[in-house]
Design a protein around this motif. Structure first.
Motif, mmCIF file in Angstrom:
data_model
loop_
_atom_site.group_PDB
_atom_site.id
_atom_site.type_symbol
_atom_site.label_atom_id
_atom_site.label_comp_id
_atom_site.label_asym_id
_atom_site.label_seq_id
_atom_site.Cartn_x
_atom_site.Cartn_y
_atom_site.Cartn_z
ATOM 1 N N UNK A 64 0.803 -1.223 0.000
ATOM 2 C CA UNK A 64 0.000 0.000 0.000
ATOM 3 C C UNK A 64 0.835 1.271 0.000
ATOM 4 N N UNK A 65 1.853 1.332 0.864
ATOM 5 C CA UNK A 65 2.576 2.591 1.074
ATOM 6 C C UNK A 65 3.221 3.122 -0.200
ATOM 7 N N UNK A 66 3.980 2.322 -0.975
ATOM 8 C CA UNK A 66 4.590 2.885 -2.192
ATOM 9 C C UNK A 66 3.562 3.413 -3.186
ATOM 10 N N UNK A 67 2.453 2.715 -3.331
ATOM 11 C CA UNK A 67 1.420 3.159 -4.262
ATOM 12 C C UNK A 67 0.793 4.473 -3.818
ATOM 13 N N UNK A 68 0.482 4.579 -2.547
ATOM 14 C CA UNK A 68 -0.131 5.815 -2.037
ATOM 15 C C UNK A 68 0.849 6.971 -2.082
ATOM 16 N N UNK A 69 2.097 6.721 -1.760
ATOM 17 C CA UNK A 69 3.109 7.780 -1.827
ATOM 18 C C UNK A 69 3.246 8.299 -3.263
ATOM 19 N N UNK A 70 3.291 7.374 -4.208
ATOM 20 C CA UNK A 70 3.436 7.786 -5.609
ATOM 21 C C UNK A 70 2.213 8.553 -6.077
#
Length: 428
Positions: free
Chosen positions: A341-347
């Motif tokens: 989740x985190x990399x996708x939301x950050x991007x």
């Protein structure tokens, strides 16, 4: 007979100032009051008296603190300052006449502002009385107007747009009822009404009017089916599933799956992506990880298809890689898979600026939740704090609800962490 003007009526040359036009279109009434005092010599005391606002509130708005959100108050300001309704996204005010509104620079409006100004300043495409024969060209102009108005949702919450979108939908229903037209034009009008009902339903949902949203989505589905607009009918189902996901996840997942069953090669790429991403969300909330991944893959495949470069429906053209990153990140957060989740939301969040405060605030809450699941509690508190700042003054119920949920969860499980304790105190 001459009309008596209130002492706070703004001269036309002040209304046409580019920064005034922009402030009115975005409902930045603090800037409006500043300009009124500087350019028209109207004191804050007089503005307060005529607008029905406390003097200290006027001063606070002029210093950039707070926003005016309610329809009644916006209408009161428009009447007191003699601001034509179209400049603030309202219908013509009772005191307006053709002579009053014609000189106000619509060309200046279009040149000075972006999405909100363009939408607020759109001229009528049909006379007020529509008991006439309507042809394809009139429907095309109405559809273009609807597409432009949709852009307001990029920067404004449903509390700001609901009345406007609902009025547009009611207007089209009025045309359907009172005008004459051919069979083909009738189907186009019904499809337009279905599209407008969905936009009004979304604004209702975003503004916390859940019952109104459900009714509008159902009306949309009925109109779309009558028009033979299968894609719009499926999208109405997807909207219903999205709204129902939190209350009845399994039922929502079933509805969303039905909306995808009739997808064909003829379904436009962005419509396929939109239906599949909403299906992914419903499945994620229902705890179906495998089904979620299948739906997300289908959504990305749709956007990567050859026909994605072809013209797309205006109501689905906004679905892009950023939207899918955000949705995928939200889905994996719901499934407690923070490493995904985190990399996708950050991007995805990296593509938002502060003008998109509602969406940035809302989606940041899933990033905070993912950090919490990963054990990064301090970072979660920091992200929620930023979401609180972005949500301030946004006329949307969804960020506020999500912030309350995430803060409550943090307080329950990590209340002794200093960053969390500070966040709880700040949001109390």
């Amino acid at each position: 007979m001459s009309v008596i003007q209130p002492p706070t009526a703004l001269p036309p040359d002040v209304l046409e100032l580019p920064h005034m036009v922009e402030a009115l279109a975005t409902h930045d009434f603090g800037t409006v009051f500043q300009i009124a005092r500087k350019e028209a010599g109207i004191s804050y005391q007089k503005l307060a008296a005529e607008c029905g606002i406390k003097p200290e509130r006027v001063g606070a708005l002029a210093r950039g603190r707070g926003r005016v959100e309610s329809y009644d108050k916006i209408a009161a300001i428009a009447d007191a300052l003699r601001i034509p309704g179209h400049m603030v996204g309202l219908a013509p005010r009772p005191w307006e006449t053709a002579a009053d509104t014609a000189p106000v620079g619509r060309r200046n409006v279009l040149q000075a502002v972006g999405a909100a100004g363009l939408a607020a300043a759109l001229p009528d495409v049909l006379p007020a009385s529509v008991s006439q024969r309507v042809g394809a060209s009139a429907v095309a102009r109405l559809r273009e107007r609807t597409a432009r108005l949709r852009r307001l949702d990029d920067v404004l919450g449903g509390g700001d747009t609901y009345r406007l979108y609902t009025a547009e939908y009611q207007r089209t229903k009025h045309i359907l009822r009172d005008s004459t037209y051919g069979e083909s034009t009738g189907r186009e009008l019904l499809a337009l009404a279905a599209e407008q009902a969905q936009q009004a339903g979304w604004a209702a949902f975003d503004g916390g009017r859940e019952r109104d949203a459900s009714a509008l989505y159902r009306e949309s589905r009925s109109a779309a089916e009558e028009a033979g607009a299968e894609d719009l009918a499926r999208n109405a189902l997807a909207f219903l599933a999205y709204q129902a996901a939190s209350a009845d996840p399994r039922a929502a997942a079933a509805i969303a799956s039905v909306s995808c069953e009739a997808i064909t090669e003829e379904t436009p790429a962005t419509v396929r992506a939109l239906l599949w991403e909403r299906c992914a969300w419903a499945r994620a909330v229902a705890g179906d990880a495998a089904g979620t991944e299948e739906a997300l893959t289908a959504a990305r495949t749709a956007l990567a298809a050859d026909d994605a470069g072809e013209p797309q429906p205006s109501w689905s053209v906004w679905v892009d890689r950023v939207e899918l990153d955000i949705m995928a990140g939200r889905c994996w957060t719901e499934l407690r898979r923070p490493l995904r989740a985190v990399p996708l939301l950050m991007r995805g969040l990296g593509e938002f600026d502060d003008a998109h405060a509602r969406d940035a605030s809302l989606y940041s809450t899933w990033l905070a939740e993912a950090y919490t699941t990963a054990g990064e509690v301090e970072e979660a508190a920091r992200v929620v704090g930023r979401a609180v700042e972005l949500a301030d003054g946004v006329a949307s119920a969804r960020p506020r609800r999500r912030i309350e949920q995430v803060v409550s969860a943090l307080a329950l499980d990590h209340g002794t962490v200093p960053a969390v304790a500070e966040l709880v105190e700040r949001t109390a």
